[in-house]
Scaffold this motif. Structure first.
Motif, PDB file in Angstrom:
ATOM      1  N   UNK A   1       0.820  -1.199   0.000  1.00 27.76           N
ATOM      2  CA  UNK A   1       0.000   0.000   0.000  1.00 27.76           C
ATOM      3  C   UNK A   1       0.859   1.256   0.000  1.00 27.76           C
ATOM      4  N   UNK A   2       1.972   1.196   0.716  1.00 26.69           N
ATOM      5  CA  UNK A   2       2.872   2.353   0.776  1.00 26.69           C
ATOM      6  C   UNK A   2       3.481   2.633  -0.595  1.00 26.69           C
ATOM      7  N   UNK A   3       3.913   1.576  -1.313  1.00 24.56           N
ATOM      8  CA  UNK A   3       4.472   1.764  -2.652  1.00 24.56           C
ATOM      9  C   UNK A   3       3.438   2.387  -3.587  1.00 24.56           C
ATOM     10  N   UNK A   4       2.194   1.933  -3.470  1.00 25.76           N
ATOM     11  CA  UNK A   4       1.128   2.453  -4.322  1.00 25.76           C
ATOM     12  C   UNK A   4       0.945   3.955  -4.114  1.00 25.76           C
ATOM     13  N   UNK A   5       0.791   4.364  -2.861  1.00 25.81           N
ATOM     14  CA  UNK A   5       0.553   5.784  -2.586  1.00 25.81           C
ATOM     15  C   UNK A   5       1.801   6.626  -2.851  1.00 25.81           C
ATOM     16  N   UNK A   6       2.982   6.083  -2.566  1.00 20.33           N
ATOM     17  CA  UNK A   6       4.217   6.823  -2.845  1.00 20.33           C
ATOM     18  C   UNK A   6       4.424   6.994  -4.343  1.00 20.33           C
ATOM     19  N   UNK A   7       3.895   6.077  -5.135  1.00 19.37           N
ATOM     20  CA  UNK A   7       4.010   6.159  -6.589  1.00 19.37           C
ATOM     21  C   UNK A   7       2.940   7.025  -7.221  1.00 19.37           C
ATOM     22  N   UNK A   8       2.120   7.678  -6.417  1.00 16.94           N
ATOM     23  CA  UNK A   8       1.119   8.594  -6.955  1.00 16.94           C
ATOM     24  C   UNK A   8      -0.261   7.992  -7.127  1.00 16.94           C
TER      25      UNK A   8
ATOM     26  N   UNK B   1      -4.150   4.301 -10.511  1.00 13.87           N
ATOM     27  CA  UNK B   1      -3.370   5.474 -10.891  1.00 13.87           C
ATOM     28  C   UNK B   1      -1.919   5.368 -10.448  1.00 13.87           C
ATOM     29  N   UNK B   2      -1.133   6.328 -10.865  1.00 12.69           N
ATOM     30  CA  UNK B   2       0.271   6.374 -10.476  1.00 12.69           C
ATOM     31  C   UNK B   2       1.132   5.336 -11.161  1.00 12.69           C
ATOM     32  N   UNK B   3       2.304   5.127 -10.602  1.00 14.46           N
ATOM     33  CA  UNK B   3       3.320   4.237 -11.165  1.00 14.46           C
ATOM     34  C   UNK B   3       2.891   2.787 -11.165  1.00 14.46           C
ATOM     35  N   UNK B   4       2.096   2.352 -10.179  1.00 15.92           N
ATOM     36  CA  UNK B   4       1.737   0.938 -10.022  1.00 15.92           C
ATOM     37  C   UNK B   4       0.278   0.660 -10.368  1.00 15.92           C
ATOM     38  N   UNK B   5      -0.316   1.439 -11.236  1.00 15.56           N
ATOM     39  CA  UNK B   5      -1.728   1.307 -11.597  1.00 15.56           C
ATOM     40  C   UNK B   5      -2.068  -0.108 -12.047  1.00 15.56           C
TER      41      UNK B   5
END
Length: 67
Positions: free
Chosen positions: A36-43, A58-62
């Motif tokens: 979850x942290x990677x998801x939110x940190x990736x936008x 969304x973001x880097x890990x969409x």
């Protein structure tokens, strides 16, 4: 003419066999997961339900599942 038909059948068989091998390899590949942290940190942000699983939107890990 008969040889041309035999060669065409051999080529078609080889092509279909190649697709079967490629499909099996793709089906066995693991889906990458992110925290979850990677998801939110990736936008991105986390969306989903406990029944269907959580995914990064969304973001880097969409589109990747949250572990």
């Amino acid at each position: 003419m008969r040889i041309r038909g035999i060669i065409a059948a051999a080529v078609a068989t080889a092509a279909l066999a190649g697709l079967g091998i490629t499909g099996a390899t793709t089906a066995q590949a693991a889906t990458p997961q992110v925290s979850g942290h990677q998801c939110t940190a990736g936008g991105g942000f986390i969306s989903g339900t406990p029944q269907n699983g959580f995914f990064c939107v969304g973001g880097k890990y969409a589109g990747q599942p949250i572990d």
